[in-house]
Design an enzyme around this catalytic site. Structure first.
Site, short mmCIF file in Angstrom:
data_model
loop_
_atom_site.label_atom_id
_atom_site.label_comp_id
_atom_site.label_asym_id
_atom_site.label_seq_id
_atom_site.Cartn_x
_atom_site.Cartn_y
_atom_site.Cartn_z
N GLU A 132 40.50 42.04 16.59
CA GLU A 132 41.05 40.74 16.96
C GLU A 132 40.04 39.94 17.75
O GLU A 132 39.93 38.71 17.58
CB GLU A 132 42.34 40.93 17.77
N GLU A 133 39.31 40.63 18.63
CA GLU A 133 38.40 39.94 19.54
C GLU A 133 37.21 39.30 18.82
O GLU A 133 36.50 38.48 19.41
CB GLU A 133 37.88 40.90 20.61
N ASP A 144 50.44 39.43 22.98
CA ASP A 144 49.08 39.37 23.52
C ASP A 144 49.15 38.86 24.96
O ASP A 144 50.24 38.57 25.46
CB ASP A 144 48.22 38.45 22.65
N HIS A 171 39.47 38.86 30.21
CA HIS A 171 38.12 39.21 29.74
C HIS A 171 37.20 39.58 30.90
O HIS A 171 35.98 39.35 30.84
CB HIS A 171 37.51 38.09 28.89
N ASP A 211 43.93 43.13 27.93
CA ASP A 211 43.83 42.37 26.68
C ASP A 211 43.28 43.29 25.61
O ASP A 211 42.07 43.50 25.54
CB ASP A 211 42.91 41.16 26.90
#
Length: 327
Positions: free
Chosen positions: A194-195, A217, A303, A165
């Protein structure tokens, strides 16, 4: 089209927490510089690779950043206190290793707890092996970010690593950029931050003002024991997003993507993600609105330091992106 495992390994193992994506950009630049007309960076830091054309202006977005940590304080004994960058599962951090930009590696520990209910981020620290504060400050400074250590493993059709990711999305975009043939003007944007709130995509979309956009994504799966019910599994093809918390994809866009997949015999799944979002969430709200879709790569253990993808899904995602851009 076979998957370039070595390139995927380079991308995933590169250092790149939100706000520190430079190493990732170096790898991408070397891969795509002979396949596009110009490469620029905007004020936000996004890397924009343009293939000029006379048709529609299309934006492809894949974020280069990953989750991580940032040092907030250094104890007299040399231990580091920190905060998180992005959606980090704090309860999974004890014993994990963290690497800083200069190569320094530390281990995350936790203070003695009388009650497990007291477990929280403030109780955690990073041990970089320093004897005291002075030695620690020679290795790591306040405000420095770190990425989690997660080695790359190839297990048949499955790949495991930290940072799929969204480095796997970057890989899909790279391969599409290399192989697409179209009269449309393409903007492949490798976005930053982005995170922590789709920040790079927000400014890039406003500046480019595309006619159409596709974000690439990862997405979660529902194919592990007692997982939350979700019609998404490894090995069953590219995921065409229907909805997440940042976007409800226009039926026109969704149906077009499905039609392209069917016309080209590309295996696909329909994705409804009940949490999270992608760069498309920011792009589709830019200016007067941008018709936007999302190609998602099914990923287990998102994640974590051991995210897992399937090569067949990666191939399907590349083929689908190419065919959409050519359509």
């Amino acid at each position: 089209m076979s998957v370039n495992v070595e390139l995927i390994k380079k991308l995933t193992q590169a250092f790149g927490p939100s706000g520190s994506e430079e190493k990732v950009f170096e790898i991408i630049r070397e891969e795509v510089k002979g396949f596009c007309d110009e490469i620029t960076h905007d004020a936000m830091g996004n890397m924009i690779c343009v293939k000029k054309g006379k048709g529609k202006k299309i934006m492809v977005a894949a974020h280069a950043d990953e989750i991580g940590i940032m040092v907030t304080h250094i104890e007299e004994e040399g231990f580091l206190r920190f905060t998180t960058i992005g959606g980090v599962y704090v309860e999974h951090l004890v014993g994990r290793r963290v690497k800083f930009k200069n190569g320094t590696v530390g281990v995350i520990g936790v203070e003695h707890l009388e009650d497990k209910k007291d477990f929280k981020l403030e109780k955690l620290y990073i041990d970089i092996g320093a004897k005291d504060k002075k030695e620690a400050e020679e290795l790591v400074k306040i405000g420095e970010s770190g990425s989690f250590v997660g080695e790359f493993v190839e297990a048949g059709d499955r790949l495991v690593s930290k940072a799929f990711d969204d480095r796997i999305g970057c890989y899909v975009a790279i391969e599409a950029l290399k192989n697409v043939k179209t009269e449309n003007e393409l903007y492949f944007v490798f976005t930053v931050q982005e995170e922590v709130g789709l920040r790079g995509a927000t400014t890039a979309a406003y500046s480019i003002n595309p006619d159409f956009a596709i974000a690439v994504d990862v997405t979660a799966t529902g194919d592990i024991p007692k997982a939350k019910k979700m019609a998404m599994a490894l090995g069953k093809g590219a995921a065409i997003k229907v909805m997440d918390r940042s976007i409800i994809v226009s039926p026109f866009v969704r149906d077009m993507m499905i039609e392209v997949a069917k016309e080209n015999n590309i295996p696909y799944q329909l994705e409804i993600l009940e949490f999270g979002g992608t760069d498309a969430g920011a792009i589709h709200l830019s200016r007067g609105g941008v018709p936007s879709g999302v190609i998602s790569i099914p990923t287990r253990y998102v994640h974590s330091v051991s995210e897992m993808v399937d090569k067949k899904d990666v191939e399907a995602s590349i083929n689908l992106l190419i065919k959409i851009l050519e359509k």
